[in-house]
Design an enzyme around this catalytic site. Structure first.
Site, PDB file in Angstrom:
ATOM      1  N   LYS A 224       0.849  -1.201   0.000  1.00  0.00           N
ATOM      2  CA  LYS A 224       0.000   0.000   0.000  1.00  0.00           C
ATOM      3  C   LYS A 224       0.879   1.243   0.000  1.00  0.00           C
ATOM      4  O   LYS A 224       0.638   2.191  -0.753  1.00  0.00           O
ATOM      5  CB  LYS A 224      -0.894   0.029   1.249  1.00  0.00           C
TER       6      LYS A 224
ATOM      7  N   GLN B 270      -4.709  -1.777   9.995  1.00  0.00           N
ATOM      8  CA  GLN B 270      -4.685  -3.088   9.341  1.00  0.00           C
ATOM      9  C   GLN B 270      -5.352  -4.140  10.220  1.00  0.00           C
ATOM     10  O   GLN B 270      -5.077  -4.246  11.410  1.00  0.00           O
ATOM     11  CB  GLN B 270      -3.215  -3.475   9.059  1.00  0.00           C
TER      12      GLN B 270
ATOM     13  N   ASP C  97     -11.102   2.997   4.824  1.00  0.00           N
ATOM     14  CA  ASP C  97     -11.503   1.599   4.683  1.00  0.00           C
ATOM     15  C   ASP C  97     -13.024   1.470   4.594  1.00  0.00           C
ATOM     16  O   ASP C  97     -13.530   0.439   4.165  1.00  0.00           O
ATOM     17  CB  ASP C  97     -11.048   0.799   5.917  1.00  0.00           C
TER      18      ASP C  97
HETATM   19  N1  GUN Z   1      -7.359  -6.894   6.222  1.00  0.00           N
HETATM   20  C1  GUN Z   1      -7.770  -7.564   5.110  1.00  0.00           C
HETATM   21  N2  GUN Z   1      -8.290  -6.694   4.218  1.00  0.00           N
HETATM   22  C2  GUN Z   1      -8.217  -5.468   4.783  1.00  0.00           C
HETATM   23  C3  GUN Z   1      -8.586  -4.166   4.334  1.00  0.00           C
HETATM   24  O1  GUN Z   1      -9.130  -3.957   3.246  1.00  0.00           O
HETATM   25  N3  GUN Z   1      -8.333  -3.145   5.204  1.00  0.00           N
HETATM   26  C4  GUN Z   1      -7.766  -3.355   6.430  1.00  0.00           C
HETATM   27  N4  GUN Z   1      -7.584  -2.292   7.217  1.00  0.00           N
HETATM   28  N5  GUN Z   1      -7.406  -4.536   6.865  1.00  0.00           N
HETATM   29  C5  GUN Z   1      -7.636  -5.595   6.035  1.00  0.00           C
END
Ligand code: GUN
Length: 284
Positions: free
Chosen positions: A50, A94, A117
């Site tokens: 990311k 995350q 998110d």
């Molecule tokens: N863990 C798995 N997919 C995601 C996501 O799209 N965002 C976040 N913050 N954690 C994740």
């Protein structure tokens, strides 16, 4: 019939290039704060990817990497500090978090205008109500983009989503309903899943079971979206038995190179949208 492959990697690259062109014209760059607690190897890789993608696009992105034993209150304090910093446009924590941390409390702490998110109750609620102000979760938003790019208008199509997670299944059901699909959400307690899946014009596998969706689960000519990321003997595979199902479907996403790259592109798209909302109160 052999299915046409839906190329998520190329589509994501196109989206990132378009965003980069826009950002190049902005004097102050959008800033994304990524918070990672602990050392889960997959999460470490996701977050570095990311950050790399954000920086390549001309955005600023820091990873706040906290130790596994971080207390819930300490994490709340960090988020509250970032909520109050005007230069921070997006905050992503995350998932999954270590077990001693209450993830609902953490998600609810993120300011809703920085919730890139889209996991918080405010944005999830807006999405549920088909309110255009909603920031939609990145993976479902990426899936919808691929579907509309492939099929055009999805009105009236029957979408069967296997999986009811807050990250994929539930928000995707809202997005597709808002686009006038008929939506069925299936899950681990669904009775006779193969028969239900065979009714789908659009079949989305987000169940976390490697190669669970077989050829006889798929209607001839269906569009199959595979959200799974699993490893068998070190090799990546999805929740769909790709080699079988591609003989029956009209369109299919591969793993890797399908939904995965779209998630990052849509997260960065959400961050740019948050930046514009915060700075200019503009729609993209
Ligand atoms: N863990 C798995 N997919 C995601 C996501 O799209 N965002 C976040 N913050 N954690 C994740």
């Amino acid at each position: 019939m052999t299915a046409q492959i839906i190329d998520g990697k190329a589509t994501a690259e196109k989206i990132r290039n378009e965003l980069a062109e826009r950002i190049a014209g902005w004097e102050v760059k959008p800033y994304l704060a990524v918070i990672l607690v602990g050392n889960d190897p997959a999460s470490l890789i996701y977050d570095r990817n990311k950050q790399k993608a954000a920086q390549a696009m001309g955005m600023a992105c820091d990873i706040y990497h906290l130790p596994e034993e971080t207390k819930e209150d300490e994490l709340v304090e960090l988020i509250e500090r970032l909520n109050g910093e005007p230069r921070v446009n997006g905050i992503l924590v995350q998932m999954p978090l270590p077990r001693h941390i209450n993830s609902s409390r953490i998600i609810e702490t993120i300011a809703h205008e920085k919730d890139v998110d889209g996991f918080g109750p405010y944005n999830a609620g807006l999405l549920h109500e088909n309110d255009p102000r909603a920031m939609a979760a990145a993976t479902p938003k990426g899936i919808l983009y691929l579907l509309e790019q492939t099929l055009g208008d999805v009105t009236g199509k029957h979408a069967v989503i296997i999986g009811r997670s807050n990250i994929v299944g539930r928000p995707l059901s809202s997005l597709l309903l808002n686009k006038n699909c008929t939506v069925t959400v299936a899950h681990s307690k669904t009775v006779n899943l193969p028969a239900l899946a065979r009714q789908a014009d659009i079949l989305v596998a987000a169940c976390g079971q490697p190669k669970m969706v077989k050829k006889d689960w798929v209607k001839e000519g269906a569009t199959v979206i595979d959200v799974g990321i699993n490893r068998i003997d070190g090799k990546l595979c999805g929740d769909v038995d790709f080699d079988e199902v591609k003989e029956k479907a009209a369109y299919i996403t591969p793993v890797p190179g399908g939904v995965g790259p779209m998630t990052i592109a849509m997260l960065l798209d959400n961050t740019c949208q948050a930046y514009l909302n915060q700075n200019y109160n503009l729609k993209k």
